[in-house]
Design a protein around this motif. Structure first.
Motif, PDB file in Angstrom:
ATOM      1  N   LYS A   1       0.835  -1.190   0.000  1.00 30.67           N
ATOM      2  CA  LYS A   1       0.000   0.000   0.000  1.00 30.67           C
ATOM      3  C   LYS A   1       0.875   1.246   0.000  1.00 30.67           C
ATOM      4  CE  LYS A   1      -4.419  -1.388   1.953  1.00 30.67           C
ATOM      5  NZ  LYS A   1      -5.519  -0.930   2.846  1.00 30.67           N
ATOM      6  N   LEU A   2       0.426   2.275  -0.714  1.00 29.88           N
ATOM      7  CA  LEU A   2       1.161   3.528  -0.743  1.00 29.88           C
ATOM      8  C   LEU A   2       0.581   4.494   0.286  1.00 29.88           C
ATOM      9  CD1 LEU A   2       1.618   4.265  -4.571  1.00 29.88           C
ATOM     10  CD2 LEU A   2       2.951   2.803  -3.064  1.00 29.88           C
ATOM     11  N   ASN A   3       1.444   5.061   1.109  1.00 29.78           N
ATOM     12  CA  ASN A   3       1.024   6.077   2.071  1.00 29.78           C
ATOM     13  C   ASN A   3       0.865   7.412   1.346  1.00 29.78           C
ATOM     14  OD1 ASN A   3       1.088   4.316   4.241  1.00 29.78           O
ATOM     15  ND2 ASN A   3       3.233   4.760   4.703  1.00 29.78           N
ATOM     16  N   CYS A   4      -0.321   7.997   1.449  1.00 29.16           N
ATOM     17  CA  CYS A   4      -0.646   9.188   0.660  1.00 29.16           C
ATOM     18  C   CYS A   4      -0.928  10.415   1.521  1.00 29.16           C
ATOM     19  CB  CYS A   4      -1.876   8.927  -0.212  1.00 29.16           C
ATOM     20  SG  CYS A   4      -1.711   7.501  -1.314  1.00 29.16           S
ATOM     21  N   VAL A   5      -0.589  11.581   0.975  1.00 25.45           N
ATOM     22  CA  VAL A   5      -0.931  12.863   1.570  1.00 25.45           C
ATOM     23  C   VAL A   5      -1.650  13.692   0.506  1.00 25.45           C
ATOM     24  CG1 VAL A   5       0.038  15.086   2.311  1.00 25.45           C
ATOM     25  CG2 VAL A   5       0.853  12.972   3.349  1.00 25.45           C
TER      26      VAL A   5
ATOM     27  N   LYS B   1      -6.772   5.553 -12.522  1.00 25.73           N
ATOM     28  CA  LYS B   1      -5.728   5.369 -13.538  1.00 25.73           C
ATOM     29  C   LYS B   1      -4.423   6.023 -13.094  1.00 25.73           C
ATOM     30  CE  LYS B   1      -8.731   4.911 -17.597  1.00 25.73           C
ATOM     31  NZ  LYS B   1      -9.181   5.546 -18.873  1.00 25.73           N
ATOM     32  N   ALA B   2      -4.528   7.220 -12.537  1.00 20.23           N
ATOM     33  CA  ALA B   2      -3.337   7.918 -12.051  1.00 20.23           C
ATOM     34  C   ALA B   2      -2.704   7.162 -10.885  1.00 20.23           C
ATOM     35  CB  ALA B   2      -3.696   9.338 -11.625  1.00 20.23           C
ATOM     36  N   ALA B   3      -3.543   6.695  -9.969  1.00 18.09           N
ATOM     37  CA  ALA B   3      -3.049   5.950  -8.811  1.00 18.09           C
ATOM     38  C   ALA B   3      -2.332   4.678  -9.252  1.00 18.09           C
ATOM     39  CB  ALA B   3      -4.210   5.605  -7.879  1.00 18.09           C
ATOM     40  N   GLN B   4      -2.859   4.018 -10.273  1.00 18.98           N
ATOM     41  CA  GLN B   4      -2.243   2.780 -10.748  1.00 18.98           C
ATOM     42  C   GLN B   4      -0.848   3.028 -11.312  1.00 18.98           C
ATOM     43  OE1 GLN B   4      -3.690  -0.301 -10.236  1.00 18.98           O
ATOM     44  NE2 GLN B   4      -1.610  -0.939 -10.746  1.00 18.98           N
ATOM     45  N   LYS B   5      -0.663   4.178 -11.958  1.00 16.93           N
ATOM     46  CA  LYS B   5       0.674   4.529 -12.460  1.00 16.93           C
ATOM     47  C   LYS B   5       1.666   4.601 -11.301  1.00 16.93           C
ATOM     48  CE  LYS B   5      -0.815   7.348 -16.433  1.00 16.93           C
ATOM     49  NZ  LYS B   5      -0.764   8.704 -17.026  1.00 16.93           N
ATOM     50  N   ALA B   6       1.240   5.246 -10.205  1.00 13.48           N
ATOM     51  CA  ALA B   6       2.116   5.378  -9.039  1.00 13.48           C
ATOM     52  C   ALA B   6       2.394   4.019  -8.400  1.00 13.48           C
ATOM     53  CB  ALA B   6       1.486   6.318  -8.022  1.00 13.48           C
ATOM     54  N   ILE B   7       1.368   3.178  -8.345  1.00 14.36           N
ATOM     55  CA  ILE B   7       1.522   1.838  -7.768  1.00 14.36           C
ATOM     56  C   ILE B   7       2.501   1.014  -8.598  1.00 14.36           C
ATOM     57  CG2 ILE B   7       0.316  -0.337  -7.302  1.00 14.36           C
ATOM     58  CD1 ILE B   7      -2.192   1.474  -6.736  1.00 14.36           C
TER      59      ILE B   7
END
Length: 232
Positions: free
Chosen positions: A2-6, A109-115
């Protein structure tokens, strides 16, 4: 994983919207949402943050100001009501640029790029050491820090010269310099950054890396000599 997000946005409605989308995503964890750059900076410096959803136009300090004040940056997804800043976003190696209002599909879609990018970092071979991602010809490339020989200004772009190839990247020298470890790289000229470990010889005018002569600005000879001595 999981990515920690701000989430950083001075608009309460927009901030709540993005925070809700983060909370609903199975691979994202919200560690904080803030209305200004100052509070967000404190969180980023004191917590493990992998991904930043960042508004650009904010009072006192803009999103770009926030990033300029960070030595080490998390992945960045800009969120803005204006498209004017999309080009500048490339200077900060943004994963994506979301236009308000943000739809759930576009967000995912944007989140998946980061993942995917985070997974690439995790899977990277340990023996190669640290690396960064750059965007060249609309593709993301992983470049190992130890393989960068020198970086040179090239109009609105920079040219990254590595042991195997070169990459033309839309970025400023200052922005890219901030991505590199200070103990390994030195800005020796307004148009050149060199990998100290790659220098074969130097004099008062040039540093030589292989057959390439890289000009030294006035007074940079002493800085280079000190840097080389520290690395011995």
């Amino acid at each position: 994983m999981k990515l920690n997000c701000v989430v950083v946005d001075d608009s309460t409605i927009q901030r709540i919207t993005i925070a809700k989308l983060v909370n609903e995503h199975p691979d994202l964890t919200l560690v904080g949402d803030f209305s200004n750059a100052s509070e967000a900076r404190n969180c980023i410096l004191n917590k493990s943050v992998d991904l930043l959803f960042l508004d650009i136009e904010m009072p006192v300090q803009s999103g770009f100001d926030l990033l300029d004040g960070l030595k080490t940056r998390p992945q960045i997804i800009f969120v803005s009501s204006k498209s004017d800043y999309a080009l500048k976003a490339f200077d900060y190696a943004a994963v994506d640029y979301l236009h308000k209002p943000v739809t759930k599909d576009r967000f995912n879609k944007a989140a998946q790029k980061a993942i995917d990018m985070q997974q690439l970092k995790k899977d990277g071979p340990e023996e190669e050491g640290e690396f960064i991602f750059v965007k060249s010809n609309l593709k993301n490339f992983k470049i190992f820090i130890t393989k960068i020989r020198w970086v040179e200004a090239f109009g609105d772009y920079i040219k990254i010269n590595t042991d195997e190839e070169t990459h033309l990247v839309l970025s400023t020298m200052k922005s890219f310099e901030n991505e590199l470890p200070e103990d390994k790289f030195l800005r020796v000229h307004k148009s050149y950054i060199i990998n100290i470990d790659k220098v074969d010889r130097f004099n008062s005018k040039f540093a030589e890396i292989g057959s390439t002569k890289i000009p030294l600005s006035r007074n940079k000879k002493e800085d280079l000599a000190n840097a080389l001595n520290k690395n011995q």
